[in-house]
Scaffold this active site. Sequence first.
Site, PDB file in Angstrom:
ATOM      1  N   VAL A  15      -1.100  -1.321 -12.755  1.00 57.36           N
ATOM      2  CA  VAL A  15      -1.125  -2.578 -14.091  1.00 57.36           C
ATOM      3  C   VAL A  15      -1.287  -1.591 -15.285  1.00 57.36           C
ATOM      4  O   VAL A  15      -1.097  -1.591 -16.315  1.00 57.36           O
ATOM      5  CB  VAL A  15      -1.327  -3.887 -13.434  1.00 57.36           C
ATOM      6  CG1 VAL A  15      -1.440  -4.806 -13.969  1.00 57.36           C
ATOM      7  CG2 VAL A  15      -0.885  -4.433 -12.387  1.00 57.36           C
ATOM      8  N   LYS A 106      -5.986 -12.058  -9.292  1.00 56.10           N
ATOM      9  CA  LYS A 106      -5.496 -13.552  -8.148  1.00 56.10           C
ATOM     10  C   LYS A 106      -6.835 -13.675  -7.899  1.00 56.10           C
ATOM     11  O   LYS A 106      -7.663 -15.285  -6.942  1.00 56.10           O
ATOM     12  CB  LYS A 106      -5.024 -13.782  -7.310  1.00 56.10           C
ATOM     13  CG  LYS A 106      -4.818 -12.826  -5.913  1.00 56.10           C
ATOM     14  CD  LYS A 106      -3.430 -11.280  -6.043  1.00 56.10           C
ATOM     15  CE  LYS A 106      -3.368 -10.276  -6.851  1.00 56.10           C
ATOM     16  NZ  LYS A 106      -1.459  -9.856  -5.887  1.00 56.10           N
ATOM     17  N   GLU A 130      -2.408 -14.963 -16.875  1.00 58.14           N
ATOM     18  CA  GLU A 130      -1.206 -14.954 -16.611  1.00 58.14           C
ATOM     19  C   GLU A 130      -0.655 -14.309 -15.641  1.00 58.14           C
ATOM     20  O   GLU A 130       0.311 -14.501 -14.280  1.00 58.14           O
ATOM     21  CB  GLU A 130      -0.029 -15.022 -17.743  1.00 58.14           C
ATOM     22  CG  GLU A 130       1.565 -14.798 -17.675  1.00 58.14           C
ATOM     23  CD  GLU A 130       1.913 -16.660 -17.181  1.00 58.14           C
ATOM     24  OE1 GLU A 130       1.605 -17.622 -17.717  1.00 58.14           O
ATOM     25  OE2 GLU A 130       1.862 -17.108 -16.051  1.00 58.14           O
ATOM     26  N   ILE A 137       6.327 -13.389 -14.798  1.00 57.82           N
ATOM     27  CA  ILE A 137       6.955 -14.558 -14.534  1.00 57.82           C
ATOM     28  C   ILE A 137       6.090 -15.504 -15.178  1.00 57.82           C
ATOM     29  O   ILE A 137       4.905 -15.610 -15.272  1.00 57.82           O
ATOM     30  CB  ILE A 137       7.076 -15.004 -13.068  1.00 57.82           C
ATOM     31  CG1 ILE A 137       8.092 -14.106 -12.260  1.00 57.82           C
ATOM     32  CG2 ILE A 137       7.809 -16.265 -12.334  1.00 57.82           C
ATOM     33  CD1 ILE A 137       7.970 -14.924 -10.729  1.00 57.82           C
ATOM     34  N   GLY A 188       7.230   1.677  -1.252  1.00 57.33           N
ATOM     35  CA  GLY A 188       5.536   1.477  -1.624  1.00 57.33           C
ATOM     36  C   GLY A 188       5.458  -0.237  -2.510  1.00 57.33           C
ATOM     37  O   GLY A 188       4.394  -0.606  -3.031  1.00 57.33           O
ATOM     38  N   GLU A 191       0.678  -2.240   1.422  1.00 60.74           N
ATOM     39  CA  GLU A 191      -0.312  -1.140   0.870  1.00 60.74           C
ATOM     40  C   GLU A 191      -0.206  -0.541   2.705  1.00 60.74           C
ATOM     41  O   GLU A 191      -0.108  -0.714   3.435  1.00 60.74           O
ATOM     42  CB  GLU A 191      -0.821  -2.503   1.121  1.00 60.74           C
ATOM     43  CG  GLU A 191      -1.581  -3.190  -0.307  1.00 60.74           C
ATOM     44  CD  GLU A 191      -2.695  -2.697  -1.300  1.00 60.74           C
ATOM     45  OE1 GLU A 191      -3.510  -1.963  -1.366  1.00 60.74           O
ATOM     46  OE2 GLU A 191      -2.166  -3.747  -2.849  1.00 60.74           O
ATOM     47  N   ASP A 202      -3.039 -13.320   0.557  1.00 60.85           N
ATOM     48  CA  ASP A 202      -2.606 -12.851  -0.909  1.00 60.85           C
ATOM     49  C   ASP A 202      -1.939 -14.167  -1.952  1.00 60.85           C
ATOM     50  O   ASP A 202      -2.130 -14.286  -3.323  1.00 60.85           O
ATOM     51  CB  ASP A 202      -1.670 -11.815  -1.463  1.00 60.85           C
ATOM     52  CG  ASP A 202      -0.591 -11.146  -2.553  1.00 60.85           C
ATOM     53  OD1 ASP A 202      -1.341 -10.837  -3.350  1.00 60.85           O
ATOM     54  OD2 ASP A 202       0.096 -11.671  -2.874  1.00 60.85           O
ATOM     55  N   LYS A 206      -2.943 -17.208  -4.811  1.00 63.29           N
ATOM     56  CA  LYS A 206      -1.910 -17.881  -5.994  1.00 63.29           C
ATOM     57  C   LYS A 206      -1.562 -19.460  -5.272  1.00 63.29           C
ATOM     58  O   LYS A 206      -1.852 -19.797  -7.155  1.00 63.29           O
ATOM     59  CB  LYS A 206      -0.521 -16.792  -5.663  1.00 63.29           C
ATOM     60  CG  LYS A 206      -0.789 -14.989  -6.102  1.00 63.29           C
ATOM     61  CD  LYS A 206       0.463 -14.306  -6.254  1.00 63.29           C
ATOM     62  CE  LYS A 206       0.118 -13.093  -5.907  1.00 63.29           C
ATOM     63  NZ  LYS A 206       1.307 -12.373  -5.355  1.00 63.29           N
ATOM     64  N   GLY A 307       5.048  -5.358  -9.842  1.00 66.60           N
ATOM     65  CA  GLY A 307       5.297  -3.527 -10.326  1.00 66.60           C
ATOM     66  C   GLY A 307       4.438  -3.367 -12.297  1.00 66.60           C
ATOM     67  O   GLY A 307       3.796  -4.288 -12.557  1.00 66.60           O
TER      68      GLY A 307
HETATM   69  P1  NAP Z   1      -5.140  -0.300  -8.643  1.00 66.04           P
HETATM   70  O1  NAP Z   1      -3.712   0.916  -9.046  1.00 66.04           O
HETATM   71  O2  NAP Z   1      -5.609  -0.011  -7.577  1.00 66.04           O
HETATM   72  O3  NAP Z   1      -6.455   0.152  -9.847  1.00 66.04           O
HETATM   73  C1  NAP Z   1      -7.302  -0.142  -9.560  1.00 66.04           C
HETATM   74  C2  NAP Z   1      -7.722   0.330 -10.776  1.00 66.04           C
HETATM   75  O4  NAP Z   1      -8.984   0.291 -10.519  1.00 66.04           O
HETATM   76  C3  NAP Z   1      -7.551   2.340 -10.898  1.00 66.04           C
HETATM   77  O5  NAP Z   1      -7.460   2.285 -12.250  1.00 66.04           O
HETATM   78  C4  NAP Z   1      -9.051   2.510 -10.454  1.00 66.04           C
HETATM   79  O6  NAP Z   1      -9.905   3.509 -10.541  1.00 66.04           O
HETATM   80  C5  NAP Z   1      -9.935   1.472 -10.892  1.00 66.04           C
HETATM   81  N1  NAP Z   1     -11.167   0.922 -10.638  1.00 66.04           N
HETATM   82  C6  NAP Z   1     -11.440   0.744  -9.234  1.00 66.04           C
HETATM   83  N2  NAP Z   1     -12.206  -0.034  -9.015  1.00 66.04           N
HETATM   84  C7  NAP Z   1     -13.570  -0.012  -9.214  1.00 66.04           C
HETATM   85  C8  NAP Z   1     -14.276   0.613 -10.218  1.00 66.04           C
HETATM   86  N3  NAP Z   1     -15.010  -0.393  -9.230  1.00 66.04           N
HETATM   87  N4  NAP Z   1     -14.970   1.046 -10.905  1.00 66.04           N
HETATM   88  C9  NAP Z   1     -14.314   1.579 -12.015  1.00 66.04           C
HETATM   89  N5  NAP Z   1     -13.323   1.733 -12.033  1.00 66.04           N
HETATM   90  C10 NAP Z   1     -12.626   0.808 -10.743  1.00 66.04           C
HETATM   91  O7  NAP Z   1      -4.861  -1.908  -8.537  1.00 66.04           O
HETATM   92  P2  NAP Z   1      -3.142  -2.533  -9.241  1.00 66.04           P
HETATM   93  O8  NAP Z   1      -1.443  -2.239  -8.246  1.00 66.04           O
HETATM   94  O9  NAP Z   1      -3.531  -1.772 -10.274  1.00 66.04           O
HETATM   95  O10 NAP Z   1      -4.305  -3.769  -9.357  1.00 66.04           O
HETATM   96  C11 NAP Z   1      -5.146  -4.306 -10.569  1.00 66.04           C
HETATM   97  C12 NAP Z   1      -5.564  -5.894 -10.638  1.00 66.04           C
HETATM   98  O11 NAP Z   1      -3.632  -6.670 -10.448  1.00 66.04           O
HETATM   99  C13 NAP Z   1      -5.318  -7.015  -9.188  1.00 66.04           C
HETATM  100  O12 NAP Z   1      -6.248  -7.599  -8.929  1.00 66.04           O
HETATM  101  C14 NAP Z   1      -4.118  -7.081  -8.369  1.00 66.04           C
HETATM  102  O13 NAP Z   1      -4.485  -7.603  -7.539  1.00 66.04           O
HETATM  103  C15 NAP Z   1      -3.659  -7.161  -9.931  1.00 66.04           C
HETATM  104  N6  NAP Z   1      -1.734  -7.044  -9.664  1.00 66.04           N
HETATM  105  C16 NAP Z   1      -1.312  -5.858  -9.288  1.00 66.04           C
HETATM  106  C17 NAP Z   1      -0.020  -5.931  -9.434  1.00 66.04           C
HETATM  107  C18 NAP Z   1       0.665  -5.490  -8.630  1.00 66.04           C
HETATM  108  O14 NAP Z   1       2.018  -4.950  -8.844  1.00 66.04           O
HETATM  109  N7  NAP Z   1       0.640  -4.025  -8.346  1.00 66.04           N
HETATM  110  C19 NAP Z   1       0.933  -7.305  -9.748  1.00 66.04           C
HETATM  111  C20 NAP Z   1      -0.061  -8.876 -10.341  1.00 66.04           C
HETATM  112  C21 NAP Z   1      -0.674  -8.591 -10.181  1.00 66.04           C
HETATM  113  P3  NAP Z   1      -9.240   5.305 -10.683  1.00 66.04           P
HETATM  114  O15 NAP Z   1      -7.640   5.187 -10.861  1.00 66.04           O
HETATM  115  O16 NAP Z   1      -9.975   6.336 -10.941  1.00 66.04           O
HETATM  116  O17 NAP Z   1      -9.241   5.030  -8.514  1.00 66.04           O
HETATM  117  N1  HSE Z   2       0.973  -7.637  -3.102  1.00 69.29           N
HETATM  118  C1  HSE Z   2       1.764  -8.591  -4.238  1.00 69.29           C
HETATM  119  C2  HSE Z   2       3.488  -9.061  -3.782  1.00 69.29           C
HETATM  120  C3  HSE Z   2       1.863  -8.051  -5.418  1.00 69.29           C
HETATM  121  O1  HSE Z   2       3.517  -7.839  -2.490  1.00 69.29           O
HETATM  122  O2  HSE Z   2       3.810  -9.746  -3.764  1.00 69.29           O
HETATM  123  C4  HSE Z   2       0.881  -8.142  -5.843  1.00 69.29           C
HETATM  124  O3  HSE Z   2       0.325  -9.532  -6.847  1.00 69.29           O
END
Ligand code: NAP
Ligand code: HSE
Length: 433
Positions: A15, A106, A130, A137, A188, A191, A202, A206, A307
Amino acid sequence: MATPVNVALMGLGVVGSGVARALLEKGDVYARRLGRPLRLYRVLVRDPDKRRALPIDPAILTTDPARVLEDQQVHIVVELMGGERPAADYIRQALARGRYVVTANKEVMAKHGPELLALAHRQGVDILYEASVGAGIPIVSPLKRDLSANDIRAVRAIINGTTNYILTRMDSDGLDFTTALAQAQELGYAEPDPTNDVEGHDAVYKLAILASLAFHTRVPPEAIYREGITRLQGRDFRYARELGYRIKLLAIARRAAANGTEALEARVHPALLPQGELLAKVDGVLNAIEVEGDLLGRVVFQGQGAGAQPTASAVVADILDAAQALAHGRPPTPWQGDAELPLRPMTDLECRYYIRMEVADRPGVLAQIARCFGDHRVSIASVIQKETNEAAQTAEIVIMTHIAREADVRATMADVQRLDVVCEVGNFLRVEG
Ligand code: NAP
Ligand code: HSE
């Protein structure tokens, strides 16, 4: 040129990279909309040497949270690290220092949302979230603003893309759970450790956020009933289709009465949905949230619930909103959780049930099973005998009930399981709608 609004990201993963890319590539557009540039000022990561998905100035990367939290030049802190700790502590510190906060987290908002919103209000700032439900959405904003003239009666949602993908493949392509999960991991969506998604955690986070907003009451995640999708088998999808249903992992919050007083039911579990319902047609990784209000009736919000770009869409919108509030001194939204609705126990739920069991294939078996249902006042709507195993002299039967109380159905199942003509109760699912 007006002075820029300095944005600090905490996290540059899926993100964070999407948000940074939007800020870098669409900076001119946002500056025009805002009347001031949005500057990507600092980015907190764990590993500064990691190869990144986009060209990022190494000078703005840091591993020291103080360089975000204690820097007076930072106007908006955007938390995109994920997990409860240290994210919740960093958000709390940012708000306490009078920073606007945007988050997609979340887990933090489900567990600490009311406390953080109250802190933001006391500090005269805001926390915007949001992206925490359904990614791009729009649903948090509509619940706060556009639907605020309604008394919300129910929220029913498909809010986990990973499980919706797995269920869609099991249903449409006859895959078993393990194969569908492996494919979701290859693509992807899931996880390496899929527990959070497939066990429903999860979706619970939400739903806690949606229900708190929709019903103006605090709904802690641990109070929400939760079942994951791991017990579902291919045959459940086949039988459900024959009966006119699809199986979805639903997150449901609904006003309900308990002991004559108003209460709320909040639950996440797989359910049979009539094929004609809009939610039953939401397939693959898509998410959808249906809200029913007293004035508007039903409205459905559907789209990509995960995404980099869909999530960045909501995060950047919140950043723009925070920047507008900073510029014009708009008062923050207070936490409106004063309703204090009690949660109705799951045992008081009333709905129809689908029950699949393997039984001895001989005369008199159904009569014994029917007696257990009758003893607990659970009325049978239909019984269908499915596959028979001639060698083992067993048969699979599917029972659909009329509306019954969950406590009575559970008591029936306990009695049925004690019958020596019943080999096993294979599955037990609620029917929605
Ligand atoms: P991610 O790919 O695992 O990225 C996490 C990032 O945070 C990485 O850059 C990591 O650093 C950094 N990080 C983690 N712990 C840290 C710490 N203690 N100190 C400093 N940096 C730290 O996660 P993501 O998928 O982007 O998700 C981020 C948030 O968005 C989550 O709360 C997730 O639930 C929410 N979200 C995600 C999605 C999705 O589609 N992925 C959708 C909606 C909401 P490094 O890069 O150096 O490892
Ligand atoms: N892991 C979540 C999902 C995405 O499968 O919908 C981030 O909220």
